[in-house]
Write a protein that holds these residues in place. Structure first.
Motif, PDB file in Angstrom:
ATOM      1  N   ALA A  17       0.835  -1.208   0.000  1.00 33.30           N
ATOM      2  CA  ALA A  17       0.000   0.000   0.000  1.00 33.30           C
ATOM      3  C   ALA A  17       0.867   1.254   0.000  1.00 33.30           C
ATOM      4  CB  ALA A  17      -0.934  -0.002   1.207  1.00 33.30           C
ATOM      5  N   VAL A  25      -8.071  -0.578  -0.868  1.00 31.85           N
ATOM      6  CA  VAL A  25      -7.452  -1.790  -0.340  1.00 31.85           C
ATOM      7  C   VAL A  25      -8.558  -2.772   0.012  1.00 31.85           C
ATOM      8  CG1 VAL A  25      -6.154  -2.780   1.598  1.00 31.85           C
ATOM      9  CG2 VAL A  25      -5.399  -0.631   0.567  1.00 31.85           C
ATOM     10  N   LEU A  43      -2.247   1.385   8.325  1.00 32.25           N
ATOM     11  CA  LEU A  43      -2.533   2.184   7.130  1.00 32.25           C
ATOM     12  C   LEU A  43      -3.241   3.487   7.487  1.00 32.25           C
ATOM     13  CD1 LEU A  43      -3.646  -0.574   4.585  1.00 32.25           C
ATOM     14  CD2 LEU A  43      -1.418   0.543   4.775  1.00 32.25           C
ATOM     15  N   THR A  49      -0.864   6.739   3.659  1.00 32.91           N
ATOM     16  CA  THR A  49      -1.901   5.783   3.267  1.00 32.91           C
ATOM     17  C   THR A  49      -3.249   6.027   3.961  1.00 32.91           C
ATOM     18  OG1 THR A  49      -1.143   4.246   4.986  1.00 32.91           O
ATOM     19  CG2 THR A  49      -0.228   3.951   2.769  1.00 32.91           C
ATOM     20  N   ILE A  52      -6.610   6.201   1.926  1.00 32.89           N
ATOM     21  CA  ILE A  52      -6.995   5.074   1.067  1.00 32.89           C
ATOM     22  C   ILE A  52      -8.171   4.343   1.711  1.00 32.89           C
ATOM     23  CG2 ILE A  52      -6.259   2.881   0.033  1.00 32.89           C
ATOM     24  CD1 ILE A  52      -3.362   3.932   0.210  1.00 32.89           C
TER      25      ILE A  52
END
Length: 73
Positions: A17, A25, A43, A49, A52
């Protein structure tokens, strides 16, 4: 056009990632080595990240996976 990036375990998923900057994801909550909850937390804490979207899923019938996914966001 899209590209699918695959990771075999939680640690690889985090690295993937970070390196691949995916649009989304798909995260198996029962991932080997580092479980999905820890991956999602890592994350979401990482500025690189954190934006995301994560779609959590599992093949196990474990009620705590859903709770963990909700807690992580």
């Amino acid at each position: 056009i899209y590209e699918i990036l695959l990771a075999r375990d939680g640690e690889a998923a985090i690295a993937c990632a970070r390196a691949g900057a995916p649009d989304v994801v798909l995260l198996e909550m029962d991932a080997p080595q580092v479980d999905g909850g820890l991956v999602a937390n890592a994350l979401k804490r990482d500025p690189q990240t954190s934006a995301i979207p994560i779609i959590a899923l599992t093949l196990e019938n474990n009620s705590t996976d859903g709770e963990t996914a909700i807690q992580v966001g």
